[in-house]
Motif scaffolding. Structure first.
Motif, mmCIF file in Angstrom:
data_model
loop_
_atom_site.group_PDB
_atom_site.id
_atom_site.type_symbol
_atom_site.label_atom_id
_atom_site.label_comp_id
_atom_site.label_asym_id
_atom_site.label_seq_id
_atom_site.Cartn_x
_atom_site.Cartn_y
_atom_site.Cartn_z
ATOM 1 N N ASN A 82 21.466 -28.233 11.331
ATOM 2 C CA ASN A 82 20.567 -27.728 12.366
ATOM 3 C C ASN A 82 19.759 -26.529 11.891
ATOM 4 O OD1 ASN A 82 21.314 -29.610 14.320
ATOM 5 N ND2 ASN A 82 23.090 -28.389 14.942
ATOM 6 N N HIS A 83 20.025 -26.076 10.692
ATOM 7 C CA HIS A 83 19.362 -24.858 10.210
ATOM 8 C C HIS A 83 18.398 -25.208 9.082
ATOM 9 C CE1 HIS A 83 18.917 -20.544 9.634
ATOM 10 N NE2 HIS A 83 18.954 -20.778 8.337
ATOM 11 N N ARG A 84 17.135 -25.234 9.406
ATOM 12 C CA ARG A 84 16.091 -25.484 8.418
ATOM 13 C C ARG A 84 15.248 -24.225 8.294
ATOM 14 N NH1 ARG A 84 15.300 -31.184 8.025
ATOM 15 N NH2 ARG A 84 16.516 -32.334 9.578
ATOM 16 N N TRP A 85 14.851 -23.887 7.106
ATOM 17 C CA TRP A 85 14.082 -22.665 6.938
ATOM 18 C C TRP A 85 13.134 -22.790 5.748
ATOM 19 C CZ3 TRP A 85 14.598 -19.743 2.448
ATOM 20 C CH2 TRP A 85 15.686 -20.091 1.632
ATOM 21 N N GLY A 86 12.156 -21.915 5.740
ATOM 22 C CA GLY A 86 11.206 -21.847 4.644
ATOM 23 C C GLY A 86 10.636 -20.445 4.551
ATOM 24 N N VAL A 87 10.010 -20.138 3.438
ATOM 25 C CA VAL A 87 9.504 -18.784 3.182
ATOM 26 C C VAL A 87 8.051 -18.835 2.730
ATOM 27 C CG1 VAL A 87 9.821 -16.653 1.873
ATOM 28 C CG2 VAL A 87 11.813 -18.025 2.488
ATOM 29 N N ILE A 88 7.253 -17.946 3.264
ATOM 30 C CA ILE A 88 5.873 -17.745 2.831
ATOM 31 C C ILE A 88 5.853 -16.491 1.964
ATOM 32 C CG2 ILE A 88 3.513 -17.232 3.574
ATOM 33 C CD1 ILE A 88 4.298 -18.606 6.266
ATOM 34 N N LEU A 89 5.543 -16.644 0.697
ATOM 35 C CA LEU A 89 5.517 -15.513 -0.229
ATOM 36 C C LEU A 89 4.092 -14.979 -0.353
ATOM 37 C CD1 LEU A 89 7.773 -16.905 -3.119
ATOM 38 C CD2 LEU A 89 8.447 -15.546 -1.132
ATOM 39 N N THR A 90 3.946 -13.685 -0.211
ATOM 40 C CA THR A 90 2.637 -13.045 -0.390
ATOM 41 C C THR A 90 2.705 -12.070 -1.561
ATOM 42 O OG1 THR A 90 3.140 -11.252 1.170
ATOM 43 C CG2 THR A 90 2.127 -13.254 2.069
ATOM 44 N N ALA A 91 1.555 -11.741 -2.109
ATOM 45 C CA ALA A 91 1.493 -10.981 -3.368
ATOM 46 C C ALA A 91 1.280 -9.487 -3.154
ATOM 47 C CB ALA A 91 0.385 -11.551 -4.262
ATOM 48 N N HIS A 92 1.688 -8.947 -2.008
ATOM 49 C CA HIS A 92 1.574 -7.506 -1.798
ATOM 50 C C HIS A 92 2.386 -6.757 -2.855
ATOM 51 C CE1 HIS A 92 0.653 -9.150 2.241
ATOM 52 N NE2 HIS A 92 -0.194 -8.142 2.284
ATOM 53 N N HIS A 93 1.806 -5.697 -3.395
ATOM 54 C CA HIS A 93 2.482 -4.939 -4.451
ATOM 55 C C HIS A 93 2.727 -3.504 -4.002
ATOM 56 C CE1 HIS A 93 -1.637 -3.616 -5.053
ATOM 57 N NE2 HIS A 93 -1.999 -4.853 -5.371
ATOM 58 N N ARG A 94 3.242 -2.678 -4.928
ATOM 59 C CA ARG A 94 3.646 -1.312 -4.591
ATOM 60 C C ARG A 94 2.467 -0.475 -4.102
ATOM 61 N NH1 ARG A 94 7.718 1.275 -2.512
ATOM 62 N NH2 ARG A 94 6.220 2.629 -1.497
ATOM 63 N N ASP A 95 1.298 -0.683 -4.664
ATOM 64 C CA ASP A 95 0.120 0.067 -4.237
ATOM 65 C C ASP A 95 -0.194 -0.221 -2.767
ATOM 66 O OD1 ASP A 95 0.170 -0.093 -7.091
ATOM 67 O OD2 ASP A 95 -1.887 0.626 -7.152
ATOM 68 N N ASP A 96 -0.057 -1.498 -2.359
ATOM 69 C CA ASP A 96 -0.286 -1.855 -0.958
ATOM 70 C C ASP A 96 0.698 -1.133 -0.048
ATOM 71 O OD1 ASP A 96 -2.357 -3.737 -1.516
ATOM 72 O OD2 ASP A 96 -0.847 -5.213 -2.085
ATOM 73 N N ALA A 97 1.960 -1.046 -0.481
ATOM 74 C CA ALA A 97 2.986 -0.384 0.322
ATOM 75 C C ALA A 97 2.686 1.103 0.486
ATOM 76 C CB ALA A 97 4.363 -0.578 -0.310
ATOM 77 N N ASP A 98 2.231 1.749 -0.584
ATOM 78 C CA ASP A 98 1.876 3.168 -0.507
ATOM 79 C C ASP A 98 0.711 3.388 0.454
ATOM 80 O OD1 ASP A 98 3.839 3.639 -2.340
ATOM 81 O OD2 ASP A 98 2.489 4.026 -4.027
ATOM 82 N N GLU A 99 -0.273 2.510 0.382
ATOM 83 C CA GLU A 99 -1.410 2.609 1.298
ATOM 84 C C GLU A 99 -0.955 2.483 2.748
ATOM 85 O OE1 GLU A 99 -4.026 -0.480 0.063
ATOM 86 O OE2 GLU A 99 -4.279 0.337 -1.961
ATOM 87 N N THR A 100 0.014 1.606 2.983
ATOM 88 C CA THR A 100 0.523 1.396 4.338
ATOM 89 C C THR A 100 1.169 2.654 4.885
ATOM 90 O OG1 THR A 100 0.865 -0.968 3.966
ATOM 91 C CG2 THR A 100 2.131 0.044 5.737
ATOM 92 N N VAL A 101 1.964 3.330 4.062
ATOM 93 C CA VAL A 101 2.604 4.581 4.496
ATOM 94 C C VAL A 101 1.554 5.602 4.898
ATOM 95 C CG1 VAL A 101 4.048 6.518 3.775
ATOM 96 C CG2 VAL A 101 4.648 4.202 3.071
ATOM 97 N N LEU A 102 0.541 5.765 4.059
ATOM 98 C CA LEU A 102 -0.501 6.753 4.338
ATOM 99 C C LEU A 102 -1.337 6.361 5.553
ATOM 100 C CD1 LEU A 102 -1.619 7.488 0.668
ATOM 101 C CD2 LEU A 102 -0.245 8.952 2.164
ATOM 102 N N MET A 103 -1.611 5.076 5.711
ATOM 103 C CA MET A 103 -2.354 4.614 6.882
ATOM 104 C C MET A 103 -1.580 4.901 8.164
ATOM 105 S SD MET A 103 -5.342 2.926 6.296
ATOM 106 C CE MET A 103 -5.483 1.502 7.384
ATOM 107 N N LYS A 104 -0.286 4.647 8.136
ATOM 108 C CA LYS A 104 0.540 4.929 9.318
ATOM 109 C C LYS A 104 0.540 6.421 9.628
ATOM 110 C CE LYS A 104 3.769 1.036 9.126
ATOM 111 N NZ LYS A 104 5.177 0.633 8.998
ATOM 112 N N PHE A 105 0.634 7.234 8.600
ATOM 113 C CA PHE A 105 0.632 8.682 8.797
ATOM 114 C C PHE A 105 -0.683 9.132 9.437
ATOM 115 C CE2 PHE A 105 -0.449 12.941 7.259
ATOM 116 C CZ PHE A 105 0.652 13.671 7.710
ATOM 117 N N LEU A 106 -1.804 8.595 8.965
ATOM 118 C CA LEU A 106 -3.112 8.993 9.483
ATOM 119 C C LEU A 106 -3.351 8.468 10.892
ATOM 120 C CD1 LEU A 106 -5.242 8.423 6.255
ATOM 121 C CD2 LEU A 106 -4.555 10.613 7.240
#
Length: 264
Positions: free
Chosen positions: A110-134
């Motif tokens: 009864n348990h079926r699953w799948g994953v969508i992989l995206t190519a976000h990298h460390r630079d994207d994550a840093d931008e996200t932190v700063l965007m949230k702060f602003l």
């Protein structure tokens, strides 16, 4: 996904990816803005926290619905469009007739699953932190992108559980066909990706709009981060500061969650 916002360059990107997939024997699925989005019924904005908290927190635009009820192109609308099409495609894969016999263990049938992989990298994550702060956010959410989203029911396309940070019980999703968004490259710098491509003589396409400051995230990437890097004393120093902030944010979030569970 061809957003058709850069004329021939957009079509060139699509042709490049399609050719690459054909060369390597990878199935190609293409979506274009005018054909796939405009002809679809409009869909509501996702609930707060649905799919990806970094997505919902950081739209570059405000309201994107016109007076006649139609949707114009904005970064936020396009992002939701991509998510919805990807989940629909994943749902077809996971629940499709051709895949119904791929699970042979009756205990997990009864348990079926799948994953969508995206190519976000460390630079994207840093931008996200700063965007949230602003933009302004609670201290418990002052962190970058999560490596995996919560489970999404592939029938309703709704979130059925939050992101697990503390090994929480997953039984709630055991009888769903679920999908996840995952970002396996969050620990990799864009510069490392570029070095790999160059050293292996691999061709790539560059979105020329990334070098402009049309969107807020581009301004953070092109202007704010280089300035902060210079003030902090280099890339490694800035990365350490951002990582410390993320770690403290997660610790506070986990602590509050545990305290809340103890309340009778």
């Amino acid at each position: 996904f061809n957003h058709e916002q850069r004329g021939g360059n957009s079509d060139g990107d699509e042709a490049f990816v399609k050719s690459l997939c054909q060369t390597r024997g990878i199935q190609f699925h293409g979506f274009s803005w005018s054909k796939d989005f405009v002809e679809k019924d409009k869909f509501n904005k996702p609930e707060r926290g649905e799919f990806d908290d970094d997505v919902n927190e950081l739209s570059d635009n405000g309201e994107d619905q016109n007076e006649n009820g139609s949707y114009s192109f904005t970064q936020d609308t396009a992002r939701r469009w991509r998510q919805r099409r990807l989940l629909e495609l994943l749902s077809d894969f996971v629940q499709g007739e051709e895949n119904k016999g791929y699970v042979h263990n009756p205990e997990i049938s009864n348990h079926r699953w799948g994953v969508i992989l995206t190519a976000h990298h460390r630079d994207d994550a840093d931008e996200t932190v700063l965007m949230k702060f602003l933009r302004g956010t609670h201290i418990t959410n002052l962190r970058g992108m999560e490596p995996r989203s919560g489970a999404i029911d592939l029938v309703s396309l709704k979130m059925v559980d939050p992101v697990y940070h503390d090994g929480a019980d997953r039984d709630a999703t055991s009888k769903h066909s679920v999908g996840y968004f995952a970002k396996p490259m969050l620990g990799v710098r864009k510069s490392c990706v570029m070095d790999y491509l160059r050293s292996n003589l691999i061709q790539w396409r560059e979105d020329e709009s990334n070098s402009t400051n049309k969107y807020k995230r581009n301004k953070v990437r092109n202007e704010l981060i280089p300035l902060l890097r210079d003030i902090a004393g280099g890339e490694s120093a800035l990365q350490k500061r951002i990582s410390n902030i993320e770690q403290q944010s997660r610790q506070i979030s986990n602590d509050l969650s545990m305290r809340a569970k103890k309340i009778p």
